[in-house]
Design an enzyme around this catalytic site. Structure first.
Site, PDB file in Angstrom:
ATOM      1  N   ARG A   1      -8.291  46.394 -22.949  1.00 16.93           N
ATOM      2  CA  ARG A   1      -7.812  45.333 -22.037  1.00 16.93           C
ATOM      3  C   ARG A   1      -6.433  44.804 -22.437  1.00 16.93           C
ATOM      4  O   ARG A   1      -6.054  43.698 -22.049  1.00 16.93           O
ATOM      5  CB  ARG A   1      -8.792  44.161 -21.979  1.00 16.93           C
TER       6      ARG A   1
ATOM      7  N   ARG B   1      -4.364  40.167 -18.745  1.00 17.43           N
ATOM      8  CA  ARG B   1      -4.912  38.849 -19.106  1.00 17.43           C
ATOM      9  C   ARG B   1      -4.294  38.119 -20.276  1.00 17.43           C
ATOM     10  O   ARG B   1      -3.883  36.997 -20.118  1.00 17.43           O
ATOM     11  CB  ARG B   1      -6.429  38.936 -19.304  1.00 17.43           C
TER      12      ARG B   1
ATOM     13  N   ARG C   1       1.101  38.234 -12.067  1.00 17.48           N
ATOM     14  CA  ARG C   1      -0.059  38.020 -11.200  1.00 17.48           C
ATOM     15  C   ARG C   1       0.033  36.740 -10.362  1.00 17.48           C
ATOM     16  O   ARG C   1      -0.793  36.546  -9.476  1.00 17.48           O
ATOM     17  CB  ARG C   1      -1.335  37.996 -12.045  1.00 17.48           C
TER      18      ARG C   1
ATOM     19  N   ASP D   1      -9.454  49.218 -12.568  1.00 11.88           N
ATOM     20  CA  ASP D   1     -10.718  48.646 -13.013  1.00 11.88           C
ATOM     21  C   ASP D   1     -11.798  49.706 -12.899  1.00 11.88           C
ATOM     22  O   ASP D   1     -11.641  50.691 -12.171  1.00 11.88           O
ATOM     23  CB  ASP D   1     -11.091  47.408 -12.174  1.00 11.88           C
TER      24      ASP D   1
ATOM     25  N   TYR E   1     -23.394  46.712 -11.870  1.00 14.59           N
ATOM     26  CA  TYR E   1     -22.613  45.849 -10.965  1.00 14.59           C
ATOM     27  C   TYR E   1     -23.047  46.028  -9.512  1.00 14.59           C
ATOM     28  O   TYR E   1     -23.112  45.072  -8.740  1.00 14.59           O
ATOM     29  CB  TYR E   1     -21.112  46.146 -11.099  1.00 14.59           C
TER      30      TYR E   1
END
Ligand code: 1CP
Length: 332
Positions: free
Chosen positions: A22, A26, A35, A71, A143
């Protein structure tokens, strides 16, 4: 051959390769800034933007691996599943039968990911590996059935235990599509691929062996680049992972790395396994804990330094830099 690929193939390297899961999203201020004007799905589906985000940690830290910005749910969107990111995936809960009946992935519909890989490959230095990835079938099923993230995925586990044959059909369907998706990424230039089985650790060992492991093995049926299989939070599943068909296994921090390597066997490489929380401490602690990790596997080819799970979004970038410096200065 670059350092990361060499280590995944258990060949000697000049120093230990390092990258962070990751890393592209973020925690980086430059990512958060970008973003503010671009949504997550738009960033993923616009190759120039996805490539720019992929390169942000390469420019800042000089990581040995550039993980493509996308993703695990991206290929499912191309299979007609409506997924929104809020910020985690959010979707309509699907039955096992619906998942078994999803159309196979048409790789032309994920051409944007292949294009991102081509742009990143053209932009990175030769010694930086481009890392493609996919979600493992069981984790994607989690998911799909749950309709998003969950503390314990109880609805999904209940559905799987109630109807193993339909669960198997759903997993096989996802496995074929993910093998095709990984193949597309290798064809586009990915130097290595990782299969994320983030929620497999929820399963008891027998169900993992019966359902999740065979599906992951099918998804890993791709040639041309070393494969990494990562199933965190599942020390009880390590023995059952042997023979899954990956050159390397990503491992979390719950067991000492030398012990995990012993359980998985000498014929695979190991990626990990610093607790991401170590990067929330201070540069001295980070250096000391990284030195311990390097010492535990010193002199043994086939160690890719990474965290035991994705980097926490509150991690200060200077702490990541301290980690990378400790690896560079550490023993081979
Ligand atoms: O470095 C990178 O950012 C690379 C691209 C990447 C990868 C490899 C993203 C971007 N997500 C992933 C994998 C991923 N996605 C996993 C497997 C890794 C792991 O176990 O940590 C999982 C479980 C997901 C699902 C997902 N997507 C979550 C977790 C939700 C949950 O609670 O179950 C989240 C928050 C997302 C959205 C997402 N994907 C990626 C980013 C940077 C984000 C956050 C978007 C944002 O806040 O800007």
């Amino acid at each position: 051959m670059n350092r990361l690929v060499a280590a995944l193939r258990r060949q000697p390297t000049d120093r230990r390769p390092v990258w962070v899961m990751r890393q592209a999203g973020r925690h980086l201020p430059e990512y958060r800034e970008l973003r503010t004007s671009v949504g997550f799905s738009e960033a993923v589906s616009t190759p120039e933007i996805a490539a720019e985000i992929t390169l942000q940690p390469i420019h800042r830290y000089g990581m040995d691996g550039a993980v493509i910005f996308a993703d695990i749910m991206t290929p499912l969107q191309a299979m007609g599943v409506d997924v929104e990111f809020t910020p985690g995936p959010s979707l309509r809960p699907h039955s096992l039968a619906e998942v078994a009946a999803l159309p196979p992935l048409d790789v032309d519909r994920v051409g944007h990911v292949a294009e991102t890989i081509r742009l990143v490959t053209a932009a990175v230095p030769d010694d930086t590996a481009v890392v493609g990835f996919a979600g493992a079938p069981f984790t994607l099923l989690a998911y799909l059935v749950e309709g998003g993230g969950s503390k314990d995925f109880a609805a999904m586990r209940g559905a799987v235990l109630a109807d193993p044959p339909t669960a198997r059909a759903a997993l096989e369907n996802l496995a074929h599509s993910m093998a095709a998706y990984l193949g597309l990424q290798v064809a586009a230039g990915a130097d290595a691929v990782q299969l994320f089985d983030s929620w497999a650790g929820m399963l008891d060992e027998a169900t993992y062996r019966d359902l999740a492991m065979p599906a992951a093995r099918s998804a890993l049926d791709v040639a041309g680049a070393p494969r990494i299989y990562f199933a965190p939070h599942g020390p009880h599943l390590l023995g059952a992972q042997v023979g899954i068909g990956a050159e390397a296994h990503g491992v979390d921090w719950r067991l000492p790395i030398d012990e995990v390597w012993h359980l998985l066997g000498d014929d695979v490489a190991i990626q990990g396994n610093l607790d991401p929380a170590v990067l929330l401490t201070d540069p001295d602690t980070i250096a000391a804990r990284t030195a311990e990790l390097l010492a535990a596997t010193a002199g043994r080819p086939g160690h890719v330094v990474n965290l035991g799970h994705g980097i926490d979004r509150t991690t200060p970038p200077e702490h990541v830099a301290a980690f990378v410096a400790a690896v560079r200065e550490g023993p081979v």
